[in-house]
Motif scaffolding. Sequence first.
Motif, PDB file in Angstrom:
ATOM      1  N   THR A 187      -9.629   0.666   3.562  1.00  0.00           N
ATOM      2  CA  THR A 187     -10.854   0.144   4.153  1.00  0.00           C
ATOM      3  C   THR A 187     -10.676  -1.361   4.321  1.00  0.00           C
ATOM      4  O   THR A 187     -10.745  -2.108   3.351  1.00  0.00           O
ATOM      5  CB  THR A 187     -12.076   0.445   3.269  1.00  0.00           C
ATOM      6  OG1 THR A 187     -12.202   1.859   3.102  1.00  0.00           O
ATOM      7  CG2 THR A 187     -13.342  -0.098   3.893  1.00  0.00           C
ATOM      8  N   THR A 188     -10.394  -1.784   5.534  1.00  0.00           N
ATOM      9  CA  THR A 188     -10.105  -3.200   5.786  1.00  0.00           C
ATOM     10  C   THR A 188     -11.344  -3.956   6.247  1.00  0.00           C
ATOM     11  O   THR A 188     -11.703  -4.990   5.692  1.00  0.00           O
ATOM     12  CB  THR A 188      -8.991  -3.326   6.844  1.00  0.00           C
ATOM     13  OG1 THR A 188      -9.355  -2.558   7.999  1.00  0.00           O
ATOM     14  CG2 THR A 188      -7.671  -2.796   6.298  1.00  0.00           C
ATOM     15  N   ILE A 202      -9.816   8.573  -3.849  1.00  0.00           N
ATOM     16  CA  ILE A 202     -10.306   7.248  -4.247  1.00  0.00           C
ATOM     17  C   ILE A 202      -9.370   6.158  -3.736  1.00  0.00           C
ATOM     18  O   ILE A 202      -9.812   5.110  -3.236  1.00  0.00           O
ATOM     19  CB  ILE A 202     -10.456   7.172  -5.780  1.00  0.00           C
ATOM     20  CG1 ILE A 202     -11.563   8.135  -6.247  1.00  0.00           C
ATOM     21  CG2 ILE A 202     -10.775   5.749  -6.223  1.00  0.00           C
ATOM     22  CD1 ILE A 202     -11.649   8.278  -7.748  1.00  0.00           C
ATOM     23  N   LEU A 203      -8.059   6.402  -3.837  1.00  0.00           N
ATOM     24  CA  LEU A 203      -7.092   5.420  -3.356  1.00  0.00           C
ATOM     25  C   LEU A 203      -7.210   5.204  -1.851  1.00  0.00           C
ATOM     26  O   LEU A 203      -7.114   4.068  -1.366  1.00  0.00           O
ATOM     27  CB  LEU A 203      -5.675   5.870  -3.711  1.00  0.00           C
ATOM     28  CG  LEU A 203      -5.281   5.782  -5.184  1.00  0.00           C
ATOM     29  CD1 LEU A 203      -3.878   6.336  -5.399  1.00  0.00           C
ATOM     30  CD2 LEU A 203      -5.339   4.337  -5.671  1.00  0.00           C
ATOM     31  N   ILE A 213     -14.281   2.992   7.327  1.00  0.00           N
ATOM     32  CA  ILE A 213     -13.800   3.792   6.195  1.00  0.00           C
ATOM     33  C   ILE A 213     -13.164   5.056   6.754  1.00  0.00           C
ATOM     34  O   ILE A 213     -13.663   5.628   7.726  1.00  0.00           O
ATOM     35  CB  ILE A 213     -14.970   4.162   5.253  1.00  0.00           C
ATOM     36  CG1 ILE A 213     -15.613   2.883   4.703  1.00  0.00           C
ATOM     37  CG2 ILE A 213     -14.493   5.052   4.106  1.00  0.00           C
ATOM     38  CD1 ILE A 213     -16.857   3.139   3.885  1.00  0.00           C
ATOM     39  N   ALA A 224      -9.890   5.541  -0.072  1.00  0.00           N
ATOM     40  CA  ALA A 224     -11.110   4.772   0.168  1.00  0.00           C
ATOM     41  C   ALA A 224     -10.915   3.294  -0.158  1.00  0.00           C
ATOM     42  O   ALA A 224     -11.400   2.413   0.569  1.00  0.00           O
ATOM     43  CB  ALA A 224     -12.250   5.345  -0.673  1.00  0.00           C
ATOM     44  N   VAL A 225     -10.193   2.996  -1.237  1.00  0.00           N
ATOM     45  CA  VAL A 225     -10.026   1.611  -1.681  1.00  0.00           C
ATOM     46  C   VAL A 225      -8.973   0.871  -0.855  1.00  0.00           C
ATOM     47  O   VAL A 225      -9.189  -0.273  -0.421  1.00  0.00           O
ATOM     48  CB  VAL A 225      -9.655   1.572  -3.178  1.00  0.00           C
ATOM     49  CG1 VAL A 225      -9.300   0.151  -3.608  1.00  0.00           C
ATOM     50  CG2 VAL A 225     -10.795   2.107  -4.028  1.00  0.00           C
ATOM     51  N   LEU A 226      -7.837   1.511  -0.611  1.00  0.00           N
ATOM     52  CA  LEU A 226      -6.709   0.819   0.006  1.00  0.00           C
ATOM     53  C   LEU A 226      -6.832   0.675   1.514  1.00  0.00           C
ATOM     54  O   LEU A 226      -6.297  -0.284   2.091  1.00  0.00           O
ATOM     55  CB  LEU A 226      -5.404   1.556  -0.323  1.00  0.00           C
ATOM     56  CG  LEU A 226      -4.969   1.561  -1.785  1.00  0.00           C
ATOM     57  CD1 LEU A 226      -3.705   2.393  -1.943  1.00  0.00           C
ATOM     58  CD2 LEU A 226      -4.729   0.142  -2.284  1.00  0.00           C
ATOM     59  N   ARG A 258       0.819  -1.215   0.000  1.00  0.00           N
ATOM     60  CA  ARG A 258       0.000   0.000   0.000  1.00  0.00           C
ATOM     61  C   ARG A 258       0.852   1.265   0.000  1.00  0.00           C
ATOM     62  O   ARG A 258       0.366   2.342  -0.325  1.00  0.00           O
ATOM     63  CB  ARG A 258      -0.933   0.007   1.219  1.00  0.00           C
ATOM     64  CG  ARG A 258      -1.955  -1.101   1.214  1.00  0.00           C
ATOM     65  CD  ARG A 258      -2.960  -0.983   2.338  1.00  0.00           C
ATOM     66  NE  ARG A 258      -2.354  -1.125   3.645  1.00  0.00           N
ATOM     67  CZ  ARG A 258      -3.025  -1.027   4.792  1.00  0.00           C
ATOM     68  NH1 ARG A 258      -4.328  -0.799   4.770  1.00  0.00           N
ATOM     69  NH2 ARG A 258      -2.418  -1.163   5.954  1.00  0.00           N
ATOM     70  N   LEU A 278     -15.511  -3.603   7.131  1.00  0.00           N
ATOM     71  CA  LEU A 278     -16.622  -2.726   6.757  1.00  0.00           C
ATOM     72  C   LEU A 278     -17.874  -3.126   7.516  1.00  0.00           C
ATOM     73  O   LEU A 278     -18.309  -4.278   7.480  1.00  0.00           O
ATOM     74  CB  LEU A 278     -16.873  -2.809   5.250  1.00  0.00           C
ATOM     75  CG  LEU A 278     -17.917  -1.855   4.675  1.00  0.00           C
ATOM     76  CD1 LEU A 278     -17.473  -0.420   4.853  1.00  0.00           C
ATOM     77  CD2 LEU A 278     -18.158  -2.163   3.202  1.00  0.00           C
TER      78      LEU A 278
END
Length: 419
Positions: free
Chosen positions: A177-178, A170-171, A225, A173-175, A125, A180
């Motif tokens: 968020t482990t 965006i990155l 998040i 949010a994607v990377l 990451r 949820l």
Amino acid sequence: MTQVRSELSRYLRTETVGGAILLIAAAVALLWVNSPWGDSYVTMTETPLAIAPLHLDLTLADWTKDGLLAIFFFVAGLELKRELVVGELADPKRAALPIIAAIGGVVTPAVIALAVGFGEPGMDRGWAIPVATDIAFALAVLAMTGSRIPASARVFLLSLAVVDDLVAIILIAVLFTTTLSLLWLLAAVACFAGWALAQHKRISTPWLYVPLALVSWYALHEAGIHPTLAGVALGLLTRVRLDPGEEQAPATRLEHLVQPVSAGLCVPLFALFASGVPLDGKVFGDLFSDRLALAVILGLLLGKTLGIFGISWLAIRLGVAKRPAGLGYRDMFALSVLGAIGFTVSLLVAELALADVDDGSAVELAKAAVLVTSMAASLAGSALLLRRGRVHQARRDARALQRKSEAEAVPGQGEGSTK
């Protein structure tokens, strides 16, 4: 269009001041942590400030990272929405170059960072650390050293940085968020829907919007998040077009209200808490030997510069985009070097990506790499901008002299004809 240009100028002036305050805060943090009183700095950052009923067990440093930066991202969301709807990015032809340049300035640093740091702990990451350009820092340098560069340079750099920030958001949010929680995510979505509905119904009372903002932030935090994304979402849901008889759109009013707080307080406080990196002989040695540090340094300094300038040059040569008015390729190269200034978001990504690597030492090394590289990029970019400014000024002086000579040579014009 006059209003858009006025708003853009105001934004640049505010970010210039904010950038200067940010630099002061970062310098204070570096001096403090490397002074005989460095332990007090560490104690301050690790001081817990918990809200037990809400299960918010955060330190002061966490509050600046998760809380205050949400305000910064809210302003970024407002700016992005305005640029997309009524600003530079609303016109596809004018938006093409900064969008293409931003993509090149994200992909190239990521590829270089992955290639250099492949296999290092945290690089799964950590490659995202060098992808973001700091708006406030870069615009502050441009304002201080590029005053003689055409105004289109500021428009290009701002538009590029706005798109760049969107990709970084965006990155994040994607990377990062482990886990949820669907229930809390639905609560956040409900808050966003309430905000959008209130905007649609032209409701203006802060007694509705402030609770919605706080609850959406908390809901995202509990959902797993990164809560700063609440700021972006609310900014993008805010109305930017004027109603008949309306003096300012809600987005404009909120920018006037919130941006000074963001630029003058939130971002500098984050810099104060995030920039305190112990700099000793070992750290400087690791900067040029450790592959993680080299990945960040080369990703920012080399990747950003080559990515922004290279893809821009290619797009212009292929006719996909047009070069900004008054700017030459050397001007664009100088601006591309400023794109290598990765501060606020890069430091945030370093904190998120490497917090559990090598007991936190990897975070400190990556942050040192970001700070050193950003300073190098600001110095190199300043030197290039000063040189280009002298060239532009010489051209303006030459054109003024030529016009004066032509006026004096034509009968009925110039001072000689009036005597």
